[in-house]
Write a protein that holds these residues in place. Sequence first.
Motif, PDB file in Angstrom:
ATOM      1  N   HIS A  13     -26.633  10.108  27.380  1.00 21.81           N
ATOM      2  CA  HIS A  13     -27.794  10.552  26.609  1.00 21.81           C
ATOM      3  C   HIS A  13     -28.055  12.040  26.864  1.00 21.81           C
ATOM      4  CE1 HIS A  13     -32.113  10.777  25.524  1.00 21.81           C
ATOM      5  NE2 HIS A  13     -31.800   9.831  24.643  1.00 21.81           N
ATOM      6  N   LYS A  39     -28.017  10.298  15.962  1.00 28.72           N
ATOM      7  CA  LYS A  39     -27.900   8.841  15.782  1.00 28.72           C
ATOM      8  C   LYS A  39     -27.287   8.196  17.022  1.00 28.72           C
ATOM      9  CE  LYS A  39     -27.588   8.903  10.768  1.00 28.72           C
ATOM     10  NZ  LYS A  39     -26.718   8.713   9.602  1.00 28.72           N
ATOM     11  N   GLN A  40     -26.262   8.836  17.579  1.00 22.97           N
ATOM     12  CA  GLN A  40     -25.646   8.312  18.801  1.00 22.97           C
ATOM     13  C   GLN A  40     -26.647   8.299  19.948  1.00 22.97           C
ATOM     14  OE1 GLN A  40     -22.146  10.638  19.655  1.00 22.97           O
ATOM     15  NE2 GLN A  40     -21.137  10.084  17.740  1.00 22.97           N
ATOM     16  N   LYS A  41     -27.429   9.361  20.042  1.00 20.24           N
ATOM     17  CA  LYS A  41     -28.440   9.467  21.094  1.00 20.24           C
ATOM     18  C   LYS A  41     -29.491   8.363  20.945  1.00 20.24           C
ATOM     19  CE  LYS A  41     -31.806  12.779  22.789  1.00 20.24           C
ATOM     20  NZ  LYS A  41     -32.449  14.046  22.557  1.00 20.24           N
ATOM     21  N   LEU A  42     -29.904   8.097  19.722  1.00 22.96           N
ATOM     22  CA  LEU A  42     -30.886   7.042  19.466  1.00 22.96           C
ATOM     23  C   LEU A  42     -30.328   5.666  19.830  1.00 22.96           C
ATOM     24  CD1 LEU A  42     -33.641   6.204  18.394  1.00 22.96           C
ATOM     25  CD2 LEU A  42     -32.657   6.144  16.106  1.00 22.96           C
ATOM     26  N   ARG A  43     -29.055   5.413  19.497  1.00 19.36           N
ATOM     27  CA  ARG A  43     -28.430   4.130  19.856  1.00 19.36           C
ATOM     28  C   ARG A  43     -28.418   3.940  21.371  1.00 19.36           C
ATOM     29  NH1 ARG A  43     -23.799   5.434  16.828  1.00 19.36           N
ATOM     30  NH2 ARG A  43     -24.486   5.493  14.711  1.00 19.36           N
ATOM     31  N   LEU A  44     -28.100   4.999  22.100  1.00 14.59           N
ATOM     32  CA  LEU A  44     -28.105   4.922  23.563  1.00 14.59           C
ATOM     33  C   LEU A  44     -29.508   4.658  24.092  1.00 14.59           C
ATOM     34  CD1 LEU A  44     -25.709   7.802  24.658  1.00 14.59           C
ATOM     35  CD2 LEU A  44     -25.334   5.364  24.878  1.00 14.59           C
ATOM     36  N   LYS A  45     -30.488   5.311  23.507  1.00 13.36           N
ATOM     37  CA  LYS A  45     -31.878   5.109  23.947  1.00 13.36           C
ATOM     38  C   LYS A  45     -32.298   3.660  23.716  1.00 13.36           C
ATOM     39  CE  LYS A  45     -36.429   7.186  23.599  1.00 13.36           C
ATOM     40  NZ  LYS A  45     -37.205   8.268  23.002  1.00 13.36           N
ATOM     41  N   GLU A  46     -31.917   3.106  22.578  1.00 19.58           N
ATOM     42  CA  GLU A  46     -32.250   1.709  22.283  1.00 19.58           C
ATOM     43  C   GLU A  46     -31.537   0.772  23.238  1.00 19.58           C
ATOM     44  OE1 GLU A  46     -31.277   1.237  18.164  1.00 19.58           O
ATOM     45  OE2 GLU A  46     -33.074   2.271  17.501  1.00 19.58           O
ATOM     46  N   GLU A  47     -30.321   1.101  23.632  1.00 15.69           N
ATOM     47  CA  GLU A  47     -29.582   0.262  24.570  1.00 15.69           C
ATOM     48  C   GLU A  47     -30.197   0.299  25.969  1.00 15.69           C
ATOM     49  OE1 GLU A  47     -25.004  -0.294  26.172  1.00 15.69           O
ATOM     50  OE2 GLU A  47     -25.365   0.866  24.350  1.00 15.69           O
TER      51      GLU A  47
END
Length: 51
Positions: A13, A39-47
Amino acid sequence: MEASHISALQAKHAGLDARIKAEVSRPMPDAVLVATLKKQKLRLKEEMRPR
């Protein structure tokens, strides 16, 4: 979730955040690249979010 897994996600992140800042600071930033990185950063945050 394992602490080492969370640490790895946090490192990814932070790396994405640095790449976004570097791209945005360029004279002609690539908007598509910035959007993809965000978008990749948001996916990591959600994970990382506890469930």
